[in-house]
Write an enzyme that holds these catalytic residues in place. Structure first.
Site, PDB file in Angstrom:
ATOM      1  CD  GLU A  57      -2.945  -1.189   2.264  1.00 44.49           C
ATOM      2  OE1 GLU A  57      -4.126  -0.848   2.136  1.00 44.49           O
ATOM      3  OE2 GLU A  57      -2.467  -1.607   3.339  1.00 44.49           O
ATOM      4  CD  GLU A  65      -3.733  -6.110   3.953  1.00 43.31           C
ATOM      5  OE1 GLU A  65      -2.887  -5.210   3.992  1.00 43.31           O
ATOM      6  OE2 GLU A  65      -3.959  -6.775   2.914  1.00 43.31           O
TER       7      GLU A  65
END
Length: 710
Positions: A116, A136
């Site tokens: 990210e 995640e």
């Protein structure tokens, strides 16, 4: 040069500030590291001598994402304010909109929050064969630093959904094809190219790409929404649906709006029971290979490069497959040409299964098969590093095999048995090699199931245990180290699961209702359908072992024997509790209830001979609380190193729902006092099968958890 703990910044004469994340082993993002990144970025932005920024990681690794201890702390205190402000505060305000272009220089991997960060940069330069991914959802949450918004804008909606839903990584080469990576260069060239690329952005020779504002890869809105609609049909679990909703928000209302929803949903999910359970399993897996007095003594694992598998049946061929798929040479030993040929063909069929599922290509399959040899002669085992015995559960046969291999193998060779019930002390009784004998209990199918029980005796040397722990990691298995007892950790803890449903059936509870309750809880199969599939012979043999070992609390039911006497063999002959017809789903066979009634008459445990009245919740409790109770005995007797090893055993060995965190973690969400009180009541009503263990009684008296930390 600015050195701020785990974040270093060096400003070169070319006007490029190189910010390096340095937090071994994976450069994880702690709370302090995130704050240090913000300060370094702001310092670089404010510095007149800095034209552009390169973000990289130390020691050949970019970043493995948010430090897991951050989530641990949030769970411990139940406080989402302990989460960092990274999505807006760092990625948007400092990296993406920080007035000076940033280029990510990636080595090794960029995972989770690491990827990210990289996607927030204006360009991404990578070395070959880096792993890129957002895992995640495997931890019960969604990406929280813009991953749900930037990934679709860089690789397209369809590929982004696939990556997010599967939690699988892609290589930097695939990332280059998709548009996630801008260039791939050698590690020697990485920083040089990244610096030049950053300056080229400043000079306008490379595009100044803000990935949150990109829309070209998204394509027409209707197409993206259709992709999300289709994905919702495939992924019914709430956190997956929530992730898809967040992606849709960005497509419909814009990237920044999507970021705000992502942040909101992340905070909602992070405190969910699912997130707590999945994080516990993750941490328990990491802890399971740590054995006090063994792995902390400085011993270095020896390499195991060639292994002999004695016995090429279902388990032996599965073990051989698991070994060669991990680039370990294998010699399969059988007693005749017919059995040997069948064993080698079984291994080839297993590999073909990988090909069919797209996990192996034909060329790799041929190379993998070249690692496999067969023999009828023990002499061909003289140069192996390990022998794994995988024959039927016959004591004298196993003892003779260990005698034979001791005669031909080196003094360093490890002798392992895949036994699931027989004592290793008994198996190795006729040898003089007690220090290098242990159990390697894999679960069927061995090439697919992830758990390995490493069974040590009082004589097994620490060096051998260290060797085998490392060996299981090479096989990409999850090991737990256990002591010798009937059933070890998994089968011992879950033997009440084999008997509890029969006990309930003899109390008059509908067997198909029991199966429904258990599958709705999250088990893949109900206990009676599991009996059908595993085979009544195996079931009866297993029950016999545990009745002999633990007669004080075993429940003996005539039900399965009555099934056999009535010509029912389960799936084997198409008639069990369910009927099995090729091409159709199993169907409940209600005619079997007559056999159940006969069993009830023989056991005569139902009060006044009438079925008891229970809720679905009570059915669940009456089946799984005895499992928790037996697991308490396993912990008390020191069979496992720690309570969380039981959780790993239950999740990976018995397919207890992963989201629960494992059977002991699940038990602690209910409470030891409640479990004890229920078992005590059933014990008084229905007998010793439910008798609470001393360990459980003591924990309940003090209101303490059963599991504890990893």
């Amino acid at each position: 040069m600015a050195n701020k703990g785990s974040i270093n910044m060096e400003i070169g004469n070319d006007g490029v500030a190189v910010i390096t994340m340095n937090n071994p082993p994976v450069n994880a993002l702690t709370l302090s590291a995130i704050e240090e990144l913000k300060r370094c970025y702001q310092e670089a932005i404010d510095c007149d001598n800095v034209k552009a920024i390169v973000l990289t990681g130390a020691d050949g690794r970019f970043c493995g994402g948010l430090d897991i201890s951050v989530m641990e702390n949030v769970h411990k205190h139940g406080d989402i304010s302990l989460l960092p402000d990274a999505s807006i505060g760092l990625v948007v305000n400092k990296i993406e909109n920080g007035k000076k272009p940033s280029v990510a220089a990636i080595q090794g991997f960029a995972l989770g929050g690491g990827l990210e960060l990289a996607m927030g940069c204006n360009a991404r330069i990578s070395t070959p064969k880096c792993d890129l991914g957002l895992p995640e959802l495997k931890l019960g949450v969604i990406p929280g630093c813009g991953g749900t918004q930037r990934l679709p804008r860089l690789v397209g909606t369809s590929k982004a959904v696939d990556m997010l839903m599967s939690s699988k990584t892609i290589t930097s080469e695939e990332g280059k094809e998709l548009g996630l990576i801008d260039a791939i260069v050698s590690s020697d060239e990485l920083l040089t190219v990244a610096r030049c690329w950053a300056l080229d952005i400043v000079e306008g020779r490379q595009p100044n790409c803000n990935s949150l504002e990109k829309t070209d890869k998204l394509g027409p809105k209707d197409e993206s929404l259709e992709i999300l609609k289709s994905a919702r049909q495939s992924y019914a679990v709430s956190r997956y649906r929530a992730c898809l909703d967040v992606i849709e928000e960005g497509i419909v209302a814009g990237g920044y709006s999507g970021l705000l929803k992502e942040e909101k949903v992340f905070k909602e999910l992070v405190l969910s029971n699912t997130a707590k359970g999945l994080l516990h399993v993750f941490l328990a897996e990491r802890a399971s290979s740590k054995v006090p007095g063994v792995t902390d003594t400085g011993l270095k694992p020896r390499r195991i490069e060639k292994v002999a598998v004695v016995g090429g049946g279902l388990m032996g061929s599965g073990i051989a497959t698991a070994l060669i798929i991990s680039n370990i040479s294998v010699v399969v030993k059988e007693i005749n040409h017919e059995y040997l040929s069948k064993a080698l063909k079984s291994v080839e069929a297993n590999l073909q299964g990988f090909v069919t599922r797209g996990k192996l290509n034909q060329d790799k399959m041929k190379r993998t098969l070249s690692l496999l040899k067969g023999t009828l002669d023990y002499e061909d085992l003289k140069d192996v590093d390990m022998v794994i015995e995988a024959v039927n559960e016959n004591v004298s046969l196993k003892q003779s095999i260990f005698e034979d291999i001791e005669k031909v193998c080196t003094s360093e060779c490890i002798f392992a048995s895949n036994t699931s019930t027989i004592s290793l002390d008994v198996i190795g009784k006729r040898t003089t090699s007690q220090d290098r004998i242990l159990g390697i209990h894999l679960f069927s199918p061995a090439h697919l199931m992830p758990l390995v029980e490493i069974v040590r005796t009082e004589n097994t040397s620490p060096q051998v245990i260290v060797d085998v722990i490392k060996f299981t990691k090479i096989l990409r298995k999850v090991p737990i180290v256990v002591k010798n007892c009937t059933g070890f950790a998994v089968n011992r803890s879950f033997f009440p699961y084999m008997q509890g449903p029969d006990l309930l059936a003899n109390l008059g509870v509908d067997i198909f209702r029991i199966d429904r309750v258990i599958t709705e809880f999250g088990m893949r199969l109900g206990p009676f359908q599991l009996q059908d599939l595993s085979g009544y012979g195996i079931f009866l043999a297993g029950v016999g072992e545990f009745v002999a070992a633990y007669p004080d609390r075993a429940f003996q039911s005539p039900l399965v024997q009555l099934m056999v006497e009535n010509g029912r063999e389960g799936k084997k002959n198409g008639k069990g509790y369910y009927t099995y017809n090729k091409g159709s789903k199993p169907e409940a066979d209600h005619s079997v209830l007559q056999i159940v009634e006969e069993s009830m008459r023989l056991t005569n445990i139902a009060p006044a001979g009438k079925p008891i009245s229970v809720t679905d919740e009570e059915i669940l409790e009456m089946i799984f609380f005895p499992v928790v109770n037996e697991a308490c005995r396993v912990i008390e007797e020191g069979i496992v190193v720690r309570a969380s090893d039981i959780d790993i055993a239950s999740v990976h060995g018995f397919k207890f729902p992963t989201e629960t965190g494992g059977v002991m973690f699940w038990a602690d969400t209910i409470g030891s006092e409640y479990i004890y009180s229920k078992l005590k009541g059933w014990y008084e009503a229905y007998g010793d099968f439910f008798k609470p263990s001393t360990f459980l009684e003591q924990k309940a008296a003090k209101g303490l958890p059963l599991g504890g930390s990893c």
